[in-house]
Design a protein around this motif. Structure first.
Motif, PDB file in Angstrom:
ATOM      1  N   VAL A 385      -2.909  -1.990  13.883  1.00 12.55           N
ATOM      2  CA  VAL A 385      -1.808  -1.177  13.350  1.00 12.55           C
ATOM      3  C   VAL A 385      -2.428  -0.020  12.568  1.00 12.55           C
ATOM      4  N   VAL A 386      -2.221   1.184  13.068  1.00 15.21           N
ATOM      5  CA  VAL A 386      -2.843   2.379  12.489  1.00 15.21           C
ATOM      6  C   VAL A 386      -1.760   3.383  12.130  1.00 15.21           C
ATOM      7  N   LEU A 387      -1.908   4.038  10.992  1.00 16.33           N
ATOM      8  CA  LEU A 387      -0.986   5.101  10.578  1.00 16.33           C
ATOM      9  C   LEU A 387      -1.497   6.446  11.074  1.00 16.33           C
ATOM     10  N   SER A 388      -0.648   7.214  11.737  1.00 15.22           N
ATOM     11  CA  SER A 388      -1.033   8.566  12.149  1.00 15.22           C
ATOM     12  C   SER A 388      -1.080   9.470  10.920  1.00 15.22           C
ATOM     13  N   ASP A 389      -1.731  10.631  11.051  1.00 18.82           N
ATOM     14  CA  ASP A 389      -1.775  11.588   9.936  1.00 18.82           C
ATOM     15  C   ASP A 389      -0.362  11.994   9.526  1.00 18.82           C
ATOM     16  N   GLY A 390       0.504  12.195  10.530  1.00 21.67           N
ATOM     17  CA  GLY A 390       1.884  12.587  10.238  1.00 21.67           C
ATOM     18  C   GLY A 390       2.637  11.509   9.481  1.00 21.67           C
ATOM     19  N   ALA A 391       2.393  10.254   9.843  1.00 22.13           N
ATOM     20  CA  ALA A 391       3.064   9.148   9.147  1.00 22.13           C
ATOM     21  C   ALA A 391       2.598   9.060   7.699  1.00 22.13           C
ATOM     22  N   ARG A 392       1.285   9.200   7.481  1.00 18.51           N
ATOM     23  CA  ARG A 392       0.768   9.154   6.100  1.00 18.51           C
ATOM     24  C   ARG A 392       1.369  10.281   5.263  1.00 18.51           C
ATOM     25  N   ASP A 393       1.473  11.474   5.859  1.00 15.65           N
ATOM     26  CA  ASP A 393       2.046  12.620   5.155  1.00 15.65           C
ATOM     27  C   ASP A 393       3.516  12.360   4.809  1.00 15.65           C
ATOM     28  N   LEU A 394       4.253  11.788   5.759  1.00 17.61           N
ATOM     29  CA  LEU A 394       5.665  11.484   5.522  1.00 17.61           C
ATOM     30  C   LEU A 394       5.823  10.482   4.384  1.00 17.61           C
ATOM     31  N   LEU A 395       4.998   9.433   4.375  1.00 20.52           N
ATOM     32  CA  LEU A 395       5.100   8.414   3.335  1.00 20.52           C
ATOM     33  C   LEU A 395       4.779   8.997   1.954  1.00 20.52           C
ATOM     34  N   ARG A 396       3.829   9.925   1.912  1.00 22.40           N
ATOM     35  CA  ARG A 396       3.482  10.548   0.622  1.00 22.40           C
ATOM     36  C   ARG A 396       4.605  11.459   0.122  1.00 22.40           C
ATOM     37  N   ARG A 397       5.328  12.072   1.050  1.00 26.81           N
ATOM     38  CA  ARG A 397       6.373  13.029   0.674  1.00 26.81           C
ATOM     39  C   ARG A 397       7.685  12.345   0.286  1.00 26.81           C
ATOM     40  N   TYR A 398       7.867  11.118   0.720  1.00 25.72           N
ATOM     41  CA  TYR A 398       9.115  10.417   0.445  1.00 25.72           C
ATOM     42  C   TYR A 398       9.160   9.971  -1.027  1.00 25.72           C
ATOM     43  N   ILE A 404       8.107  -0.188  -4.208  1.00 18.11           N
ATOM     44  CA  ILE A 404       7.176  -0.903  -3.332  1.00 18.11           C
ATOM     45  C   ILE A 404       7.924  -1.778  -2.328  1.00 18.11           C
ATOM     46  N   ARG A 405       9.030  -2.379  -2.768  1.00 20.33           N
ATOM     47  CA  ARG A 405       9.795  -3.225  -1.850  1.00 20.33           C
ATOM     48  C   ARG A 405      10.310  -2.402  -0.674  1.00 20.33           C
ATOM     49  N   GLU A 406      10.767  -1.179  -0.937  1.00 23.36           N
ATOM     50  CA  GLU A 406      11.258  -0.315   0.134  1.00 23.36           C
ATOM     51  C   GLU A 406      10.121   0.090   1.068  1.00 23.36           C
ATOM     52  N   LEU A 407       8.935   0.373   0.508  1.00 20.02           N
ATOM     53  CA  LEU A 407       7.785   0.734   1.336  1.00 20.02           C
ATOM     54  C   LEU A 407       7.404  -0.419   2.254  1.00 20.02           C
ATOM     55  N   GLU A 408       7.371  -1.638   1.712  1.00 18.82           N
ATOM     56  CA  GLU A 408       7.030  -2.807   2.530  1.00 18.82           C
ATOM     57  C   GLU A 408       8.007  -2.962   3.694  1.00 18.82           C
ATOM     58  N   HIS A 409       9.298  -2.827   3.414  1.00 24.08           N
ATOM     59  CA  HIS A 409      10.302  -2.965   4.471  1.00 24.08           C
ATOM     60  C   HIS A 409      10.203  -1.830   5.482  1.00 24.08           C
ATOM     61  N   LEU A 436      13.531   7.185   7.191  1.00 25.86           N
ATOM     62  CA  LEU A 436      13.568   7.563   5.777  1.00 25.86           C
ATOM     63  C   LEU A 436      14.559   8.701   5.584  1.00 25.86           C
ATOM     64  N   ALA A 437      15.379   8.605   4.538  1.00 28.38           N
ATOM     65  CA  ALA A 437      16.420   9.597   4.286  1.00 28.38           C
ATOM     66  C   ALA A 437      15.809  10.951   3.935  1.00 28.38           C
TER      67      ALA A 437
END
Length: 504
Positions: A385-398, A404-409, A436-437
Motif C-alpha cells: 500500500v503506497v501513497l502517491s505524491d498527489g495523495a500525500r499532498d491532499l492529506l496535508r492540505r485537508y 486522527i480518527r478521521e484520518l484512519e477511516h 474528503l470535503a
C-alpha cells in the motif's frame, strides 16, 4: 570502490557532530547513502518484534510513520535472525518492505538489498537497510567493511537508547520496565506539539496525580491515558475505561460504585463498580463533562477521601485509584454556566494535558498516514500500500476536523476503493480514492497557483466530477447502473468518464 579509512572516520565524526540523536542518525544514513551509492538507506530501531524507522534517506516521507512487524516482513525477520551482514539475491522471492516507496522508482522493484543488524551486548537493538535498483550495486563492498559500518551505527544507536533511558528514569519506569511503548501507547509523530505532549506524559506518569486530558474529538485522548498508565507505578494493575457520555443517569451510580443485591428492581446479584475494578490501578473517565451533577458530588468525595459506597449498601470501603479524565468540552465554561462543579474541576485538573489537533501537527499527517497504511495492509492481507505524491499532498492540505480518527477511516476507505480494481493486492492510493470535503481543504501553495487559469479550471472540474462519481458509487454500493441513473447519465458514458478521471 571500497570504503577507505577516511570515509569510515568521516562516519564516526558525523556521529559526534550532531546536536541531537535525530540529527546524528540523519547524518549517518545520508553519508552511508553517498558512500555506498545506494538509492535508499534507513536506520531502524528494534523493539517488540518490529522495526521502527528512526531516520531515512531516499525513501518516501511516510516510511517514518510505518511500523514493520517481523511476522509481516520476511526480509526484516531474516535480518533480525542473521547475526551478521545479510545480502539478498536479486532473484529473492521475499517481498521487499520498500517496494514502491522509493520516489522516482515507485513502479520498480528493489533489486539490491543489504541488511546490517545492530547489536549491543549481543542483544538486537536495530538494523541498517541499504537498497538499490541495480542488482550488482553493492557487490564490490566486502562483508568486513560493512561490519565496521554496523559497529559504528550500533554504538551510536546504543548511546542514544542509554541516554533516553537515563532521561526517562523514574521510580515508575523501574517498577514496570515491561510496559511502555509495546502496549499500544506509542504516539506517532515528530512535530513540536507531539514532542511537548510526550514530555508532559513522561513528567506526570511517574507521579500519582489526577490528570485532565483535553482536546478535540478524535485526537487520541484515550491513547494519552494509556501512555500515562503504562509509565506509572500502577502499570501492572488494571486500567479501567468508562465513557461517561454513554451512561444513562439511572445506572451511572451503579456503574461507578457498584450495587448490592436487591438495591433496586433488577438488581438480582451483587455487582462491583468501576472504582473497585480499578483498585490499585487507574480509572479513565472519558467525556467527564457529560457526568450528571449529582454524580459529580459523589465522585468528588471519592477523590477527597478514597471511600466508595455501593448502591443499597450502608457500609463504605476504601479504594486506591488514580483518576484520569478526558473531555472535548471547555470545562471552565461549564463551571461558569453551573454545569460542572468547580471543586471537582480543580481536583481533576491538578495536571492538565492538552492534545493538539491534527491540523496543527504539520508533517505528522504524512507519518500517521504511513502508519495506518501499513496497519491496514497487514490486516487486509495486501502485498503493498503506497501513497502517491498527489495523495500525500491532499492529506496535508485537508483540515481534518475529525482528527486522527478521521484520518484512519479515510485511509481505510481509500484502500477499500483502490483494492476493487487490484485483486493482486499492490495498491497505489491516488487523490480520487479519498472522499474528503472540499470545504476542509487548505489553500494550495503559491507555486501551485501559477498555472494558467484554464488548467486550474480543468483540474478543478475533473476533481469535482471525480468526487461526485465516487460518492454516488459509494451510495449505490458500487452498482454502476444505479449510479448512472442517480447522476442522470447514460451508463456507457459514465464508464468512459470514470475511466478518463481515473475512477475505473
Amino acid at each position: 570502490m571500497s570504503l577507505s579509512i577516511t570515509s569510515l572516520a568521516n562516519i564516526a565524526i558525523d556521529l559526534q557532530n550532531g546536536i541531537t540523536h535525530q540529527d546524528r542518525f540523519a547524518r549517518l544514513i545520508r553519508t552511508l547513502r553517498q558512500l555506498l551509492g545506494s538509492d535508499a538507506t534507513a536506520l531502524l530501531r528494534y523493539e517488540a518484534r518490529q522495526f521502527r524507522p528512526l531516520a531515512i534517506d531516499g525513501l518516501a516521507e511516510d516510511v517514518l510513520g510505518r511500523r514493520f512487524a517481523l511476522d509481516a516482513h520476511p526480509r526484516l525477520e531474516a535480518i533480525a535472525r542473521a547475526g551478521d551482514v545479510v545480502r539478498f539475491p536479486a532473484e529473492s522471492e521475499l517481498p521487499d518492505p520498500y517496494d514502491g516507496l522509493i520516489p522516482h522508482h515507485s513502479d520498480l522493484k528493489v533489486h539490491a538489498c543489504l541488511g546490517l543488524p545492530l547489536f549491543a551486548d549481543q542483544n538486537l537493538i536495530g538494523a541498517l537497510t541499504v537498497d538499490g535498483m541495480d542488482p550488482a550495486q553493492f557487490d564490490h563492498f566486502s562483508d568486513e567493511e560493512l561490519r565496521l559500518i554496523s559497529v559504528l551505527a550500533a554504538g551510536a544507536l546504543n548511546n542514544a537508547l542509554l541516554m533516553e533511558q537515563l532521561e526517562n528514569q523514574t521510580p515508575a519506569a523501574n517498577a514496570a520496565p515491561a510496559t511502555g511503548k509495546t502496549g499500544g501507547t506509542e504516539m506517532v509523530g515528530l512535530s513540536a506539539g507531539i514532542e511537548q505532549l510526550k514530555k508532559e506524559i513522561e513528567i506526570v506518569a511517574g507521579s500519582d496525580l489526577n490528570v485532565l486530558i483535553t482536546g478535540e474529538t478524535g485526537v487520541g485522548k484515550e491513547l494519552v491515558a494509556r501512555a500515562i498508565h503504562s509509565g506509572s507505578a500502577r502499570a501492572a494493575n488494571p486500567l479501567v475505561y468508562l465513557n461517561c457520555a454513554a451512561l444513562p443517569e439511572s445506572v451511572a451510580e451503579s456503574e461507578l460504585f457498584g450495587h448490592v443485591k436487591g438495591a433496586f428492581t433488577g438488581a438480582i446479584h451483587h455487582r462491583i463498580g468501576k472504582f473497585e475494578m480499578a483498585d490499585n490501578g487507574t480509572l479513565f473517565l472519558d467525556e467527564i463533562g457529560e457526568l450528571p451533577l449529582t454524580l459529580q458530588a459523589k465522585l468528588l468525595r471519592v477523590l477527597q477521601y478514597g471511600d466508595i459506597q455501593r448502591v443499597g449498601d450502608d457500609n463504605s470501603q476504601r479504594v486506591n485509584v488514580r483518576v484520569l479524565a478526558a473531555t472535548n468540552r471547555d470545562l471552565k465554561q461549564q463551571v461558569l454556566a453551573g454545569q460542572f462543579r468547580s471543586d471537582l474541576f480543580h481536583r481533576l485538573s491538578v495536571f492538565p494535558v492538552h492534545v493538539p489537533p491534527l491540523r496543527e501537527r504539520g508533517d505528522d499527517i504524512t507519518l500517521l498516514a504511513g502508519f495506518f497504511c501499513e496497519q491496514s495492509r497487514v490486516k487486509m492481507g495486501l502485498k503493498q500500500v503506497v501513497l502517491s505524491d498527489g495523495a500525500r499532498d491532499l492529506l496535508r492540505r485537508y483540515d481534518w476536523p475529525g482528527n486522527i480518527r478521521e484520518l484512519e477511516h479515510a485511509i481505510y476507505r481509500a484502500i477499500v476503493l483502490a483494492r476493487a480494481g487490484h485483486p493482486e493486492g499492490e495498491l497505489l492510493l491516488q487523490p480520487q480514492h479519498f472522499q474528503l470535503a472540499d470545504a476542509e481543504l487548505k489553500s494550495l501553495p503559491t507555486a501551485a497557483k501559477t498555472h494558467p487559469l484554464v488548467d486550474n479550471l480543468r483540474t478543478a472540474t475533473d476533481d469535482f466530477q471525480r468526487q461526485i462519481i465516487i460518492q454516488a458509487l459509494d451510495a449505490n454500493g458500487g452498482n454502476w447502473a444505479a449510479t448512472a441513473r442517480q447522476l442522470q447519465l447514460d451508463v456507457a458514458n459514465l464508464h468512459r468518464l470514470a475511466k478518463r478521471l481515473g475512477v475505473k
